[in-house]
Write a protein that holds these residues in place. Structure first.
Motif, PDB file in Angstrom:
ATOM      1  N   GLY A  10      24.939  16.417 -30.982  1.00 10.52           N
ATOM      2  CA  GLY A  10      24.613  15.037 -31.318  1.00 10.52           C
ATOM      3  C   GLY A  10      24.182  14.894 -32.756  1.00 10.52           C
ATOM      4  N   PRO A  11      24.379  13.706 -33.310  1.00 11.80           N
ATOM      5  CA  PRO A  11      23.981  13.459 -34.689  1.00 11.80           C
ATOM      6  C   PRO A  11      22.469  13.553 -34.859  1.00 11.80           C
ATOM      7  CG  PRO A  11      25.146  11.546 -33.756  1.00 11.80           C
ATOM      8  CD  PRO A  11      24.959  12.536 -32.668  1.00 11.80           C
ATOM      9  N   PRO A  12      22.011  13.665 -36.098  1.00  9.79           N
ATOM     10  CA  PRO A  12      20.568  13.608 -36.339  1.00  9.79           C
ATOM     11  C   PRO A  12      20.017  12.296 -35.775  1.00  9.79           C
ATOM     12  CG  PRO A  12      21.729  14.196 -38.362  1.00  9.79           C
ATOM     13  CD  PRO A  12      22.771  13.804 -37.347  1.00  9.79           C
ATOM     14  N   ALA A  13      18.807  12.344 -35.243  1.00 12.34           N
ATOM     15  CA  ALA A  13      18.099  11.185 -34.693  1.00 12.34           C
ATOM     16  C   ALA A  13      18.677  10.701 -33.369  1.00 12.34           C
ATOM     17  CB  ALA A  13      18.036  10.021 -35.695  1.00 12.34           C
ATOM     18  N   SER A  14      19.499  11.538 -32.704  1.00 15.68           N
ATOM     19  CA  SER A  14      20.093  11.115 -31.433  1.00 15.68           C
ATOM     20  C   SER A  14      19.209  11.450 -30.231  1.00 15.68           C
ATOM     21  CB  SER A  14      21.485  11.731 -31.261  1.00 15.68           C
ATOM     22  OG  SER A  14      21.428  13.140 -31.272  1.00 15.68           O
ATOM     23  N   GLY A  15      18.096  12.157 -30.447  1.00 22.00           N
ATOM     24  CA  GLY A  15      17.164  12.433 -29.356  1.00 22.00           C
ATOM     25  C   GLY A  15      17.125  13.865 -28.881  1.00 22.00           C
ATOM     26  N   LYS A  16      17.799  14.772 -29.569  1.00 24.21           N
ATOM     27  CA  LYS A  16      17.867  16.172 -29.124  1.00 24.21           C
ATOM     28  C   LYS A  16      16.483  16.822 -29.076  1.00 24.21           C
ATOM     29  CE  LYS A  16      20.668  17.266 -32.404  1.00 24.21           C
ATOM     30  NZ  LYS A  16      20.697  15.951 -33.071  1.00 24.21           N
ATOM     31  N   THR A  17      15.711  16.680 -30.145  1.00 23.74           N
ATOM     32  CA  THR A  17      14.396  17.317 -30.207  1.00 23.74           C
ATOM     33  C   THR A  17      13.444  16.705 -29.181  1.00 23.74           C
ATOM     34  OG1 THR A  17      14.733  17.863 -32.535  1.00 23.74           O
ATOM     35  CG2 THR A  17      12.458  17.878 -31.731  1.00 23.74           C
ATOM     36  N   SER A  18      13.462  15.401 -29.033  1.00 21.62           N
ATOM     37  CA  SER A  18      12.601  14.744 -28.035  1.00 21.62           C
ATOM     38  C   SER A  18      12.948  15.208 -26.630  1.00 21.62           C
ATOM     39  CB  SER A  18      12.733  13.222 -28.130  1.00 21.62           C
ATOM     40  OG  SER A  18      12.301  12.773 -29.395  1.00 21.62           O
ATOM     41  N   PHE A  19      14.232  15.355 -26.351  1.00 17.01           N
ATOM     42  CA  PHE A  19      14.692  15.832 -25.050  1.00 17.01           C
ATOM     43  C   PHE A  19      14.194  17.258 -24.802  1.00 17.01           C
ATOM     44  CE2 PHE A  19      18.006  18.152 -22.663  1.00 17.01           C
ATOM     45  CZ  PHE A  19      18.005  17.430 -21.478  1.00 17.01           C
ATOM     46  N   VAL A  20      14.350  18.123 -25.796  1.00 17.83           N
ATOM     47  CA  VAL A  20      13.916  19.518 -25.647  1.00 17.83           C
ATOM     48  C   VAL A  20      12.401  19.592 -25.431  1.00 17.83           C
ATOM     49  CG1 VAL A  20      13.635  21.671 -26.954  1.00 17.83           C
ATOM     50  CG2 VAL A  20      15.853  20.585 -26.816  1.00 17.83           C
ATOM     51  N   ARG A  21      11.658  18.787 -26.180  1.00 15.14           N
ATOM     52  CA  ARG A  21      10.196  18.763 -25.988  1.00 15.14           C
ATOM     53  C   ARG A  21       9.844  18.343 -24.561  1.00 15.14           C
ATOM     54  NH1 ARG A  21       9.220  15.945 -31.628  1.00 15.14           N
ATOM     55  NH2 ARG A  21       9.091  17.796 -32.939  1.00 15.14           N
ATOM     56  N   ALA A  22      10.581  17.373 -24.037  1.00 16.38           N
ATOM     57  CA  ALA A  22      10.341  16.932 -22.654  1.00 16.38           C
ATOM     58  C   ALA A  22      10.657  18.048 -21.668  1.00 16.38           C
ATOM     59  CB  ALA A  22      11.160  15.679 -22.343  1.00 16.38           C
ATOM     60  N   LEU A  23      11.732  18.784 -21.901  1.00 16.64           N
ATOM     61  CA  LEU A  23      12.054  19.918 -21.026  1.00 16.64           C
ATOM     62  C   LEU A  23      10.923  20.947 -21.031  1.00 16.64           C
ATOM     63  CD1 LEU A  23      15.803  20.631 -21.925  1.00 16.64           C
ATOM     64  CD2 LEU A  23      14.951  19.696 -19.762  1.00 16.64           C
ATOM     65  N   ILE A  24      10.382  21.220 -22.207  1.00 13.81           N
ATOM     66  CA  ILE A  24       9.286  22.190 -22.323  1.00 13.81           C
ATOM     67  C   ILE A  24       8.035  21.661 -21.629  1.00 13.81           C
ATOM     68  CG2 ILE A  24       7.725  23.330 -23.967  1.00 13.81           C
ATOM     69  CD1 ILE A  24      10.190  23.371 -25.927  1.00 13.81           C
ATOM     70  N   GLU A  25       7.694  20.402 -21.886  1.00 10.54           N
ATOM     71  CA  GLU A  25       6.510  19.804 -21.256  1.00 10.54           C
ATOM     72  C   GLU A  25       6.625  19.797 -19.734  1.00 10.54           C
ATOM     73  OE1 GLU A  25       6.012  15.926 -23.018  1.00 10.54           O
ATOM     74  OE2 GLU A  25       5.655  16.795 -25.014  1.00 10.54           O
ATOM     75  N   ARG A  26       7.821  19.611 -19.221  1.00  8.27           N
ATOM     76  CA  ARG A  26       8.053  19.595 -17.777  1.00  8.27           C
ATOM     77  C   ARG A  26       8.195  21.012 -17.216  1.00  8.27           C
ATOM     78  NH1 ARG A  26       9.819  15.188 -15.215  1.00  8.27           N
ATOM     79  NH2 ARG A  26      11.262  16.429 -13.966  1.00  8.27           N
ATOM     80  N   ARG A  27       8.055  22.002 -18.086  1.00  6.31           N
ATOM     81  CA  ARG A  27       8.173  23.424 -17.724  1.00  6.31           C
ATOM     82  C   ARG A  27       9.549  23.759 -17.131  1.00  6.31           C
ATOM     83  NH1 ARG A  27       2.919  22.695 -18.055  1.00  6.31           N
ATOM     84  NH2 ARG A  27       1.363  24.311 -18.084  1.00  6.31           N
ATOM     85  N   GLN A  28      10.579  23.047 -17.623  1.00  5.99           N
ATOM     86  CA  GLN A  28      11.946  23.317 -17.183  1.00  5.99           C
ATOM     87  C   GLN A  28      12.575  24.441 -17.999  1.00  5.99           C
ATOM     88  OE1 GLN A  28      12.393  18.795 -16.993  1.00  5.99           O
ATOM     89  NE2 GLN A  28      14.277  19.555 -16.059  1.00  5.99           N
TER      90      GLN A  28
END
Length: 180
Positions: A10-28
């Motif tokens: 995905g392009p920059p600012a498409s949400g990749k980092t936010s998604f990954v942070r959510a995966l980590i926070e959810r312990r996925q």
């Protein structure tokens, strides 16, 4: 999803980092599974993006990214390649690594419309990119990163990650995915 290589596309600012942070926070996923080119850039060159904008710097960043991915796959662990990966060349490099370890490749597409993309870019206030850069990445994504194309390049599976267009938060999107 089976363990292997997960490629965020995905392009920059498409949400990749936010998604990954959510995966980590959810312990996925474990934070160590994420191999981020932006994080490596900061580790190697400091916090100023201007310090790391050169072909030499990019070469060093992506060599280190590849080294970290190889180390994880060699141990049979999942690796998440967090960089734009919108070009066929970038993906071919990652697919070749996965094939060395007979690891499946899951591609997660982040494809917001350009209006949402520019809004997210503006909200984040990134100094290392311009709106023109964001438009260029979005155009490459539209041209070269369709789901069928990703499968033809060697992706085992391809999933679209919902985002702002679907009124989905990163945490809600993360809830749709699991990694073995």
């Amino acid at each position: 999803m089976p363990a292997g290589l997960v490629v965020l596309v995905g392009p920059p600012a498409s949400g990749k980092t936010s998604f990954v942070r959510a995966l980590i926070e959810r312990r996925q996923i474990d934070a160590e599974a994420v191999v981020s080119s932006d994080e490596i850039r900061t580790q190697l060159f400091g916090t100023s993006p201007a310090e790391a904008v050169s072909d030499t710097a990019d070469g060093q960043i992506f060599e280190e990214r590849d080294r970290r991915i190889v180390a994880r796959l060699a141990l049979g662990r999942t690796a998440v390649a967090e960089s734009t990966n919108v070009t066929p060349r970038a993906r071919a490099r990652l697919i070749a690594i996965a094939r060395r370890f007979n690891a499946p490749v899951t591609m997660l597409r982040f494809n917001p419309d350009v209006t949402d993309l520019l809004q997210q870019y503006t909200e984040r206030g990134r100094a290392d990119l311009t709106a023109v850069d964001v438009h260029a990445y979005a155009a490459i994504m539209a041209r070269d990163a369709g789901a069928d194309r990703l499968r033809s390049e060697g992706a085992t599976t391809v999933h679209d990650v919902p985002g702002r267009r679907e009124a989905t938060t990163p945490a809600e999107a993360a809830a749709h995915f699991s990694f073995a």
